[in-house]
Design a protein around this motif. Structure first.
Motif, PDB file in Angstrom:
ATOM      1  N   SER A   1       0.823  -1.219   0.000  1.00 27.07           N
ATOM      2  CA  SER A   1       0.000   0.000   0.000  1.00 27.07           C
ATOM      3  C   SER A   1       0.853   1.264   0.000  1.00 27.07           C
ATOM      4  O   SER A   1       0.402   2.317  -0.460  1.00 27.07           O
ATOM      5  CB  SER A   1      -0.923   0.010   1.219  1.00 27.07           C
ATOM      6  OG  SER A   1      -0.210   0.298   2.417  1.00 27.07           O
ATOM      7  N   MET A   2       2.074   1.170   0.512  1.00 25.17           N
ATOM      8  CA  MET A   2       2.893   2.377   0.658  1.00 25.17           C
ATOM      9  C   MET A   2       3.256   3.005  -0.685  1.00 25.17           C
ATOM     10  O   MET A   2       3.033   4.212  -0.880  1.00 25.17           O
ATOM     11  CB  MET A   2       4.131   2.073   1.491  1.00 25.17           C
ATOM     12  CG  MET A   2       3.813   1.763   2.942  1.00 25.17           C
ATOM     13  SD  MET A   2       5.282   1.344   3.911  1.00 25.17           S
ATOM     14  CE  MET A   2       4.516   0.933   5.483  1.00 25.17           C
ATOM     15  N   PRO A   3       3.814   2.250  -1.652  1.00 21.15           N
ATOM     16  CA  PRO A   3       4.078   2.886  -2.957  1.00 21.15           C
ATOM     17  C   PRO A   3       2.803   3.296  -3.673  1.00 21.15           C
ATOM     18  O   PRO A   3       2.789   4.327  -4.375  1.00 21.15           O
ATOM     19  CB  PRO A   3       4.845   1.808  -3.730  1.00 21.15           C
ATOM     20  CG  PRO A   3       4.568   0.543  -3.029  1.00 21.15           C
ATOM     21  CD  PRO A   3       4.353   0.886  -1.599  1.00 21.15           C
ATOM     22  N   ALA A   4       1.717   2.524  -3.506  1.00 21.73           N
ATOM     23  CA  ALA A   4       0.457   2.895  -4.150  1.00 21.73           C
ATOM     24  C   ALA A   4      -0.066   4.222  -3.605  1.00 21.73           C
ATOM     25  O   ALA A   4      -0.490   5.109  -4.371  1.00 21.73           O
ATOM     26  CB  ALA A   4      -0.580   1.789  -3.944  1.00 21.73           C
ATOM     27  N   LEU A   5      -0.018   4.383  -2.286  1.00 22.46           N
ATOM     28  CA  LEU A   5      -0.494   5.626  -1.680  1.00 22.46           C
ATOM     29  C   LEU A   5       0.424   6.800  -2.022  1.00 22.46           C
ATOM     30  O   LEU A   5      -0.055   7.922  -2.223  1.00 22.46           O
ATOM     31  CB  LEU A   5      -0.601   5.463  -0.162  1.00 22.46           C
ATOM     32  CG  LEU A   5      -1.746   4.578   0.335  1.00 22.46           C
ATOM     33  CD1 LEU A   5      -1.621   4.323   1.831  1.00 22.46           C
ATOM     34  CD2 LEU A   5      -3.098   5.200   0.012  1.00 22.46           C
ATOM     35  N   TYR A   6       1.720   6.532  -2.096  1.00 18.03           N
ATOM     36  CA  TYR A   6       2.625   7.631  -2.432  1.00 18.03           C
ATOM     37  C   TYR A   6       2.425   8.072  -3.885  1.00 18.03           C
ATOM     38  O   TYR A   6       2.529   9.268  -4.200  1.00 18.03           O
ATOM     39  CB  TYR A   6       4.074   7.237  -2.197  1.00 18.03           C
ATOM     40  CG  TYR A   6       5.017   8.395  -2.405  1.00 18.03           C
ATOM     41  CD1 TYR A   6       4.986   9.504  -1.564  1.00 18.03           C
ATOM     42  CD2 TYR A   6       5.919   8.415  -3.470  1.00 18.03           C
ATOM     43  CE1 TYR A   6       5.826  10.591  -1.756  1.00 18.03           C
ATOM     44  CE2 TYR A   6       6.762   9.491  -3.674  1.00 18.03           C
ATOM     45  CZ  TYR A   6       6.711  10.575  -2.818  1.00 18.03           C
ATOM     46  OH  TYR A   6       7.535  11.653  -3.025  1.00 18.03           O
ATOM     47  N   TRP A   7       2.140   7.127  -4.761  1.00 19.46           N
ATOM     48  CA  TRP A   7       1.842   7.475  -6.157  1.00 19.46           C
ATOM     49  C   TRP A   7       0.638   8.414  -6.216  1.00 19.46           C
ATOM     50  O   TRP A   7       0.628   9.391  -6.958  1.00 19.46           O
ATOM     51  CB  TRP A   7       1.571   6.206  -6.947  1.00 19.46           C
ATOM     52  CG  TRP A   7       1.338   6.419  -8.411  1.00 19.46           C
ATOM     53  CD1 TRP A   7       2.279   6.496  -9.401  1.00 19.46           C
ATOM     54  CD2 TRP A   7       0.066   6.578  -9.053  1.00 19.46           C
ATOM     55  NE1 TRP A   7       1.673   6.703 -10.619  1.00 19.46           N
ATOM     56  CE2 TRP A   7       0.312   6.758 -10.440  1.00 19.46           C
ATOM     57  CE3 TRP A   7      -1.253   6.588  -8.609  1.00 19.46           C
ATOM     58  CZ2 TRP A   7      -0.708   6.940 -11.367  1.00 19.46           C
ATOM     59  CZ3 TRP A   7      -2.276   6.777  -9.523  1.00 19.46           C
ATOM     60  CH2 TRP A   7      -1.998   6.952 -10.886  1.00 19.46           C
ATOM     61  N   LEU A   8      -0.389   8.122  -5.403  1.00 19.46           N
ATOM     62  CA  LEU A   8      -1.557   9.006  -5.342  1.00 19.46           C
ATOM     63  C   LEU A   8      -1.199  10.342  -4.690  1.00 19.46           C
ATOM     64  O   LEU A   8      -1.662  11.399  -5.121  1.00 19.46           O
ATOM     65  CB  LEU A   8      -2.684   8.323  -4.565  1.00 19.46           C
ATOM     66  CG  LEU A   8      -3.304   7.081  -5.205  1.00 19.46           C
ATOM     67  CD1 LEU A   8      -4.272   6.424  -4.236  1.00 19.46           C
ATOM     68  CD2 LEU A   8      -4.011   7.448  -6.506  1.00 19.46           C
TER      69      LEU A   8
END
Length: 207
Positions: A5-12
Motif C-alpha cells: 500500500s505504501m508505494p500505491a499511496l505515495y503514487w496518489l
C-alpha cells in the motif's frame, strides 16, 4: 498488503495539488487543537520514494511474526488496529516533545517501529509466548535499536533524508508502545498460543 500500500499511496500523494502535505501532522497542532486528523492521516504519507522503500522493507521484516499471532478475520482487524495505534502513538509522542515544531511530519515509521518492538518480544519464542519486558535479550536489542535510532535522527544519516528532519522521537514512542501493547493485544484478539510458531521460512503456523 501494508508494504504494497505504501508505494500505491505515495503514487496518489504525488498527484494531489499540494503533494498531500495538507494531510501531514504539525507537532504544534497538538497544543493548538486545530488539526488532530493529522495524527492518523500523516502515517499514510511519505517524503519520497526512498522513505517509502525503507518503511515498506520494515513492514516486510517485522509485520509477519506479529500478524501470525492474530488469526482469521478478527486477527486481521486486530493487526491493522495495532499498526494504526502504534503509528498514532509515535506521531503524538513526537508532538508532545516538540510543541514548537511547525514543520510537517509524514511517514509510517512510528507504526513500523511499533511492529519492531512487538516482533523483538517474539524473538526465539516458538510457542507464541512473549519475552518479558525485563528479559536481558529484549532489553539489549532494544537499547541498541534506540541508540542507533537516536544517532541516525540527530545526525541525519538516513538514506533519502535530503536534509529533512528525521522524527526519531516518533520511532522511539512507536517502539515502546508496540513492545508494551503486544501482550494485551494478543489476549484481546484471541491468540492460540499453543498453535503458534514462527519458522524461518515464513510459512503460516499449523491450523
Amino acid at each position: 498488503m501494508i508494504a504494497a500500500s505504501m508505494p500505491a499511496l505515495y503514487w496518489l500523494q504525488e498527484r494531489l495539488p499540494d503533494g498531500g502535505y495538507s494531510l501531514a501532522f504539525q507537532a504544534a497542532s497538538l497544543w493548538r487543537g486545530d488539526w488532530w486528523p493529522g495524527l492518523v492521516t500523516s502515517m499514510f504519507l511519505h517524503g519520497g520514494w526512498e522513505h517509502v522503500a525503507m518503511n515498506a522493507a520494515g513492514a516486510f521484516a517485522f509485520a509477519p511474526p506479529v500478524a501470525r499471532l492474530m488469526p482469521r478475520a478478527r486477527g486481521v482487524a486486530g493487526f491493522l488496529a495495532f499498526y494504526i495505534v502504534c503509528g498514532v502513538a509515535g506521531t503524538a509522542g513526537f508532538g508532545l516533545v516538540n510543541p514548537e515544531v511547525y514543520d510537517p511530519l509524514v511517514g509510517a515509521s512510528g507504526a513500523i517501529f511499533g511492529l519492531m518492538g512487538a516482533a523483538i518480544r517474539l524473538l526465539g519464542r516458538r510457542d507464541g509466548s512473549l519475552r518479558p519486558l525485563l528479559d536481558r535479550r529484549f532489553l539489549s536489542m532494544a537499547a541498541v535499536i534506540m541508540a542507533l535510532n537516536a544517532v541516525t535522527g540527530l545526525v541525519g544519516l538516513a538514506p533519502g533524508a535530503e536534509g529533512a528532519q528525521i522524527a526519531w522521537e516518533a520511532h522511539a514512542f512507536g517502539f515502546v508502545v508496540g513492545a508494551l501493547l503486544i501482550g494485551p493485544w494478543a489476549r484481546i484478539f484471541g491468540i492460540r498460543t499453543a498453535a503458534f510458531d514462527s519458522p524461518t521460512d515464513l510459512r503460516d503456523p499449523p491450523s
